[in-house]
Design a protein around this motif. Structure first.
Motif, PDB file in Angstrom:
ATOM      1  N   MET A   1       0.838  -1.184   0.000  1.00  0.00           N
ATOM      2  CA  MET A   1       0.000   0.000   0.000  1.00  0.00           C
ATOM      3  C   MET A   1       0.874   1.234   0.000  1.00  0.00           C
ATOM      4  N   LYS A   2       0.409   2.226  -0.683  1.00  0.00           N
ATOM      5  CA  LYS A   2       1.103   3.500  -0.664  1.00  0.00           C
ATOM      6  C   LYS A   2       0.084   4.579  -0.391  1.00  0.00           C
ATOM      7  N   GLY A   3       0.533   5.603   0.274  1.00  0.00           N
ATOM      8  CA  GLY A   3      -0.359   6.692   0.600  1.00  0.00           C
ATOM      9  C   GLY A   3      -0.079   7.189   1.992  1.00  0.00           C
ATOM     10  N   LYS A   4      -0.828   8.157   2.381  1.00  0.00           N
ATOM     11  CA  LYS A   4      -0.629   8.764   3.693  1.00  0.00           C
ATOM     12  C   LYS A   4      -1.666   8.265   4.676  1.00  0.00           C
ATOM     13  N   LEU A   5      -1.196   8.105   5.909  1.00  0.00           N
ATOM     14  CA  LEU A   5      -2.100   7.751   6.990  1.00  0.00           C
ATOM     15  C   LEU A   5      -2.829   9.007   7.449  1.00  0.00           C
ATOM     16  N   LYS A   6      -4.055   8.831   7.832  1.00  0.00           N
ATOM     17  CA  LYS A   6      -4.886   9.934   8.310  1.00  0.00           C
ATOM     18  C   LYS A   6      -5.193   9.692   9.780  1.00  0.00           C
ATOM     19  N   LEU A   7      -5.017  10.730  10.592  1.00  0.00           N
ATOM     20  CA  LEU A   7      -5.352  10.621  12.011  1.00  0.00           C
ATOM     21  C   LEU A   7      -6.830  10.905  12.221  1.00  0.00           C
ATOM     22  N   ILE A   8      -7.457  10.065  13.035  1.00  0.00           N
ATOM     23  CA  ILE A   8      -8.858  10.230  13.405  1.00  0.00           C
ATOM     24  C   ILE A   8      -8.985  10.015  14.912  1.00  0.00           C
ATOM     25  N   PRO A   9     -10.075  10.481  15.500  1.00  0.00           N
ATOM     26  CA  PRO A   9     -10.268  10.220  16.928  1.00  0.00           C
ATOM     27  C   PRO A   9     -10.396   8.715  17.193  1.00  0.00           C
ATOM     28  N   PHE A  10      -9.765   8.267  18.257  1.00  0.00           N
ATOM     29  CA  PHE A  10      -9.856   6.875  18.665  1.00  0.00           C
ATOM     30  C   PHE A  10     -11.253   6.587  19.208  1.00  0.00           C
ATOM     31  N   ALA A  50      -4.859   5.859  13.467  1.00  0.00           N
ATOM     32  CA  ALA A  50      -4.374   6.210  12.137  1.00  0.00           C
ATOM     33  C   ALA A  50      -4.953   5.196  11.160  1.00  0.00           C
ATOM     34  N   VAL A  51      -5.519   5.708  10.075  1.00  0.00           N
ATOM     35  CA  VAL A  51      -6.156   4.852   9.079  1.00  0.00           C
ATOM     36  C   VAL A  51      -5.590   5.163   7.705  1.00  0.00           C
ATOM     37  N   TYR A  52      -5.670   4.158   6.839  1.00  0.00           N
ATOM     38  CA  TYR A  52      -5.395   4.342   5.423  1.00  0.00           C
ATOM     39  C   TYR A  52      -6.695   4.021   4.707  1.00  0.00           C
ATOM     40  N   LYS A  53      -7.266   5.034   4.072  1.00  0.00           N
ATOM     41  CA  LYS A  53      -8.606   4.913   3.485  1.00  0.00           C
ATOM     42  C   LYS A  53      -9.542   4.480   4.614  1.00  0.00           C
ATOM     43  N   ASP A  54     -10.159   3.325   4.536  1.00  0.00           N
ATOM     44  CA  ASP A  54     -11.040   2.858   5.610  1.00  0.00           C
ATOM     45  C   ASP A  54     -10.409   1.756   6.448  1.00  0.00           C
ATOM     46  N   THR A  55      -9.101   1.580   6.313  1.00  0.00           N
ATOM     47  CA  THR A  55      -8.412   0.495   6.996  1.00  0.00           C
ATOM     48  C   THR A  55      -7.706   1.012   8.243  1.00  0.00           C
ATOM     49  N   LEU A  56      -8.042   0.447   9.395  1.00  0.00           N
ATOM     50  CA  LEU A  56      -7.403   0.812  10.649  1.00  0.00           C
ATOM     51  C   LEU A  56      -5.990   0.230  10.682  1.00  0.00           C
ATOM     52  N   GLU A  67      -2.157  12.491  38.798  1.00  0.00           N
ATOM     53  CA  GLU A  67      -1.664  13.750  38.256  1.00  0.00           C
ATOM     54  C   GLU A  67      -0.225  13.637  37.757  1.00  0.00           C
ATOM     55  N   GLY A  68      -0.058  13.925  36.472  1.00  0.00           N
ATOM     56  CA  GLY A  68       1.254  13.937  35.856  1.00  0.00           C
ATOM     57  C   GLY A  68       1.785  12.584  35.417  1.00  0.00           C
ATOM     58  N   VAL A  69       1.122  11.491  35.794  1.00  0.00           N
ATOM     59  CA  VAL A  69       1.596  10.144  35.484  1.00  0.00           C
ATOM     60  C   VAL A  69       0.603   9.453  34.553  1.00  0.00           C
ATOM     61  N   TYR A  70       1.113   8.979  33.414  1.00  0.00           N
ATOM     62  CA  TYR A  70       0.267   8.372  32.389  1.00  0.00           C
ATOM     63  C   TYR A  70       0.880   7.070  31.903  1.00  0.00           C
ATOM     64  N   GLU A  71       0.018   6.168  31.484  1.00  0.00           N
ATOM     65  CA  GLU A  71       0.428   4.903  30.870  1.00  0.00           C
ATOM     66  C   GLU A  71       0.265   5.060  29.360  1.00  0.00           C
ATOM     67  N   GLY A  72       1.322   4.833  28.606  1.00  0.00           N
ATOM     68  CA  GLY A  72       1.246   4.899  27.152  1.00  0.00           C
ATOM     69  C   GLY A  72       0.857   3.545  26.586  1.00  0.00           C
ATOM     70  N   TRP A  73       0.123   3.554  25.501  1.00  0.00           N
ATOM     71  CA  TRP A  73      -0.308   2.300  24.872  1.00  0.00           C
ATOM     72  C   TRP A  73      -0.385   2.458  23.360  1.00  0.00           C
ATOM     73  N   VAL A  74      -0.149   1.345  22.686  1.00  0.00           N
ATOM     74  CA  VAL A  74      -0.246   1.277  21.226  1.00  0.00           C
ATOM     75  C   VAL A  74      -0.824  -0.079  20.867  1.00  0.00           C
ATOM     76  N   MET A  75      -1.745  -0.101  19.921  1.00  0.00           N
ATOM     77  CA  MET A  75      -2.289  -1.342  19.354  1.00  0.00           C
ATOM     78  C   MET A  75      -2.231  -1.198  17.845  1.00  0.00           C
ATOM     79  N   ALA A  76      -1.662  -2.186  17.176  1.00  0.00           N
ATOM     80  CA  ALA A  76      -1.510  -2.091  15.727  1.00  0.00           C
ATOM     81  C   ALA A  76      -2.113  -3.310  15.039  1.00  0.00           C
ATOM     82  N   SER A  77      -2.608  -3.082  13.841  1.00  0.00           N
ATOM     83  CA  SER A  77      -3.113  -4.183  13.027  1.00  0.00           C
ATOM     84  C   SER A  77      -1.978  -4.721  12.156  1.00  0.00           C
ATOM     85  N   GLN A  78      -2.246  -5.785  11.453  1.00  0.00           N
ATOM     86  CA  GLN A  78      -1.274  -6.328  10.496  1.00  0.00           C
ATOM     87  C   GLN A  78      -0.898  -5.284   9.443  1.00  0.00           C
ATOM     88  N   GLU A  79      -1.777  -4.344   9.191  1.00  0.00           N
ATOM     89  CA  GLU A  79      -1.538  -3.313   8.173  1.00  0.00           C
ATOM     90  C   GLU A  79      -0.352  -2.416   8.503  1.00  0.00           C
TER      91      GLU A  79
END
Length: 149
Positions: A1-10, A50-56, A67-79
């Motif tokens: 796939m080629k193209g730009k990822l688009k940010l959307i609200p989670f 982040a999506v490409y077209k309609d693909t998450l 206060e001031g302390v956060y847990e970071g998280w990431v979940m990714a698809s095969q894409e």
């Protein structure tokens, strides 16, 4: 796939979609008991997808612990393998923005002990290894990473 990822609200549905065996690596599968907690990840100025077209492709964010302390998280698809560099830079840039907007003093995350790519990614994001968390998630060892400003 080629193209730009688009940010959307989670949306919590994004996490539900990703957790249904569509994650990018079997070592990062989510405990099905946590599915009900996905609703807590859906907060404005704390998460994104982040999506490409309609693909998450990937979702991520920070979750406040206190206060001031956060847990970071990431979940990714095969894409994500089709957008490796672009996705990595989006995650890094967006995480930095979220940390600045929310006055994050400590950002932490946990990486499964045998997930080498996850360790490299956490380090690339500027987090430092703090120690082993024995039998943390799904009775498996994880490494705690954190960044303190």
């Amino acid at each position: 796939m080629k193209g730009k990822l688009k940010l959307i609200p989670f949306k919590k549905e994004h996490a539900q979609f990703l957790s249904n065996n569509l994650m990018n690596d079997p070592r990062v599968q989510i405990d099905k008991n946590f599915v009900n907690n996905f609703k807590y990840l859906e907060e404005e100025n704390l998460s994104f997808s982040a999506v490409y077209k309609d693909t998450l492709v990937v979702s991520g964010g920070i979750t406040p612990l206190w206060e001031g302390v956060y847990e970071g998280w990431v979940m990714a698809s095969q894409e994500i393998w089709n957008f490796k560099l672009e996705a990595a830079y989006i995650i890094k840039k967006k995480t930095e923005e979220l940390c600045k907007t929310n006055n994050v003093v400590r950002l932490q995350t946990a990486v499964k002990s045998d997930f080498k790519l996850g360790h490299r990614f956490a380090s690339w994001l500027g987090l430092q290894k703090e120690g082993i968390m024995k039998k943390y998630i799904l009775n498996q060892d994880h490494i705690r990473y954190a960044r303190v400003k």
